[in-house]
Design a protein around this motif. Structure first.
Motif, PDB file in Angstrom:
ATOM      1  N   GLU A  63      -5.650  15.534   7.705  1.00 44.74           N
ATOM      2  CA  GLU A  63      -4.822  16.137   8.746  1.00 44.74           C
ATOM      3  C   GLU A  63      -4.901  15.352  10.050  1.00 44.74           C
ATOM      4  O   GLU A  63      -4.168  15.640  10.979  1.00 44.74           O
ATOM      5  CB  GLU A  63      -5.195  17.602   8.949  1.00 44.74           C
ATOM      6  CG  GLU A  63      -4.811  18.455   7.744  1.00 44.74           C
ATOM      7  CD  GLU A  63      -5.174  19.924   7.909  1.00 44.74           C
ATOM      8  OE1 GLU A  63      -5.954  20.279   8.820  1.00 44.74           O
ATOM      9  OE2 GLU A  63      -4.677  20.719   7.103  1.00 44.74           O
ATOM     10  N   PRO A 110      -4.443  11.501  11.829  1.00 46.22           N
ATOM     11  CA  PRO A 110      -3.628  10.338  11.483  1.00 46.22           C
ATOM     12  C   PRO A 110      -4.405   9.334  10.630  1.00 46.22           C
ATOM     13  O   PRO A 110      -5.601   9.118  10.849  1.00 46.22           O
ATOM     14  CB  PRO A 110      -3.282   9.730  12.844  1.00 46.22           C
ATOM     15  CG  PRO A 110      -3.466  10.827  13.822  1.00 46.22           C
ATOM     16  CD  PRO A 110      -4.555  11.701  13.274  1.00 46.22           C
ATOM     17  N   ALA A 113      -8.856   9.680  14.016  1.00 47.73           N
ATOM     18  CA  ALA A 113      -7.947   8.933  13.150  1.00 47.73           C
ATOM     19  C   ALA A 113      -8.796   8.267  12.068  1.00 47.73           C
ATOM     20  O   ALA A 113      -9.963   7.942  12.298  1.00 47.73           O
ATOM     21  CB  ALA A 113      -7.171   7.886  13.933  1.00 47.73           C
ATOM     22  N   TYR A 168       0.319   7.379   9.020  1.00 48.28           N
ATOM     23  CA  TYR A 168       0.677   8.625   8.334  1.00 48.28           C
ATOM     24  C   TYR A 168       0.071   9.793   9.088  1.00 48.28           C
ATOM     25  O   TYR A 168      -1.042   9.703   9.609  1.00 48.28           O
ATOM     26  CB  TYR A 168       0.121   8.643   6.907  1.00 48.28           C
ATOM     27  CG  TYR A 168       0.791   7.677   5.979  1.00 48.28           C
ATOM     28  CD1 TYR A 168       1.922   8.044   5.254  1.00 48.28           C
ATOM     29  CD2 TYR A 168       0.294   6.390   5.817  1.00 48.28           C
ATOM     30  CE1 TYR A 168       2.539   7.146   4.396  1.00 48.28           C
ATOM     31  CE2 TYR A 168       0.909   5.495   4.965  1.00 48.28           C
ATOM     32  CZ  TYR A 168       2.028   5.884   4.266  1.00 48.28           C
ATOM     33  OH  TYR A 168       2.635   4.994   3.415  1.00 48.28           O
ATOM     34  N   LYS A 169       0.801  10.872   9.150  1.00 52.81           N
ATOM     35  CA  LYS A 169       0.268  12.108   9.717  1.00 52.81           C
ATOM     36  C   LYS A 169       0.732  13.244   8.823  1.00 52.81           C
ATOM     37  O   LYS A 169       1.921  13.371   8.530  1.00 52.81           O
ATOM     38  CB  LYS A 169       0.760  12.315  11.148  1.00 52.81           C
ATOM     39  CG  LYS A 169       0.121  13.524  11.801  1.00 52.81           C
ATOM     40  CD  LYS A 169      -0.379  13.213  13.176  1.00 52.81           C
ATOM     41  CE  LYS A 169      -1.117  14.412  13.717  1.00 52.81           C
ATOM     42  NZ  LYS A 169      -1.160  14.450  15.135  1.00 52.81           N
ATOM     43  N   ASN A 170      -0.222  14.034   8.337  1.00 49.26           N
ATOM     44  CA  ASN A 170       0.056  15.132   7.407  1.00 49.26           C
ATOM     45  C   ASN A 170       0.850  14.646   6.194  1.00 49.26           C
ATOM     46  O   ASN A 170       1.774  15.301   5.737  1.00 49.26           O
ATOM     47  CB  ASN A 170       0.777  16.274   8.121  1.00 49.26           C
ATOM     48  CG  ASN A 170      -0.085  16.883   9.205  1.00 49.26           C
ATOM     49  OD1 ASN A 170      -1.279  17.103   9.008  1.00 49.26           O
ATOM     50  ND2 ASN A 170       0.496  17.141  10.354  1.00 49.26           N
ATOM     51  N   LYS A 219       4.893   8.053   9.780  1.00 46.94           N
ATOM     52  CA  LYS A 219       5.397   8.289  11.133  1.00 46.94           C
ATOM     53  C   LYS A 219       5.819   7.007  11.834  1.00 46.94           C
ATOM     54  O   LYS A 219       6.704   7.023  12.687  1.00 46.94           O
ATOM     55  CB  LYS A 219       4.337   8.991  11.992  1.00 46.94           C
ATOM     56  CG  LYS A 219       4.010  10.392  11.524  1.00 46.94           C
ATOM     57  CD  LYS A 219       5.215  11.281  11.668  1.00 46.94           C
ATOM     58  CE  LYS A 219       4.900  12.708  11.325  1.00 46.94           C
ATOM     59  NZ  LYS A 219       6.051  13.580  11.441  1.00 46.94           N
ATOM     60  N   SER A 267      -0.076   8.708  18.006  1.00 43.81           N
ATOM     61  CA  SER A 267      -0.102   9.519  16.789  1.00 43.81           C
ATOM     62  C   SER A 267      -1.067  10.698  16.866  1.00 43.81           C
ATOM     63  O   SER A 267      -1.083  11.541  15.973  1.00 43.81           O
ATOM     64  CB  SER A 267      -0.475   8.642  15.594  1.00 43.81           C
ATOM     65  OG  SER A 267       0.401   7.561  15.502  1.00 43.81           O
TER      66      SER A 267
END
Length: 143
Positions: free
Chosen positions: A56, A58, A89, A117-119, A123, A142
C-alpha cells in the motif's frame, strides 16, 4: 489508528503496520527481521505481482540490465535514495536480461526505466537515469 500493508523485504509476508511519520523500530510478524531495511529487492516473475498488489506504499521499480552503462551509474543513486524512505516507499529492481517476460509485459523499450506503482496501479513511468534530487522528487510526488 490507521494501518498500511507493507511487504517484508526479507520473507515477502504482508504486514499491517500503524501509519506514522517515522519509525524507530518495525519488525516483520513472520520472520521478525526489520521492515526498515531499505535495500532494494530483486524481483522476478514469481514475486513481482505479489509485491506490487500487496504494497500500500508506493513501489518504485527500476528495470535495468547488467550490461547497461547508465544502469550501472544509476544503481548507487537508487540505493542511496531508498535509504531516505523506510516504510514510506519500497524500492525494487528487475533485471531485464533475466526477466525478459516482465520486460515484455510492461513494454520496457529502454533502460533504465522507472515505474512507480501505488495500490497496484502504475502511476508514473520515467526512462533514463535520474540524479538523486529528481529521483527523490519522483518518490515524493507519489507519497
Amino acid at each position: 489508528m490507521s494501518k498500511v500493508n507493507v511487504v517484508c523485504p526479507h520473507c515477502l509476508k504482508i504486514n499491517a503496520i500503524p501509519v506514522k511519520d517515522s519509525y524507530s523500530k518495525a519488525n516483520c510478524g513472520s520472520c521478525k527481521k526489520s521492515l526498515l531495511d531499505t535495500t532494494p529487492i530483486e524481483l522476478n516473475e514469481i514475486n513481482f505481482d505479489h509485491i506490487i498488489v500487496n504494497s500500500e506504499i508506493p513501489v518504485i521499480v527500476d528495470f535495468w540490465a547488467p550490461w547497461c552503462g547508465p544502469c550501472k551509474m544509476f544503481a548507487p543513486i537508487f540505493t542511496q535514495v531508498a535509504q531516505k524512505y523506510p516504510l514510506k516507499a519500497l524500492f525494487v529492481k528487475v533485471n531485464t536480461e533475466v526477466e525478459q517476460t516482465l520486460s515484455r509485459k510492461f513494454s520496457i523499450m529502454s533502460i533504465p526505466t522507472l515505474i512507480v506503482y501505488k495500490n497496484g496501479i502504475e502511476k508514473k513511468r520515467v526512462s533514463g537515469a535520474l540524479d538523486p534530487l529528481r529521483l527523490s522528487n519522483l518518490v515524493n510526488e507519489s507519497l
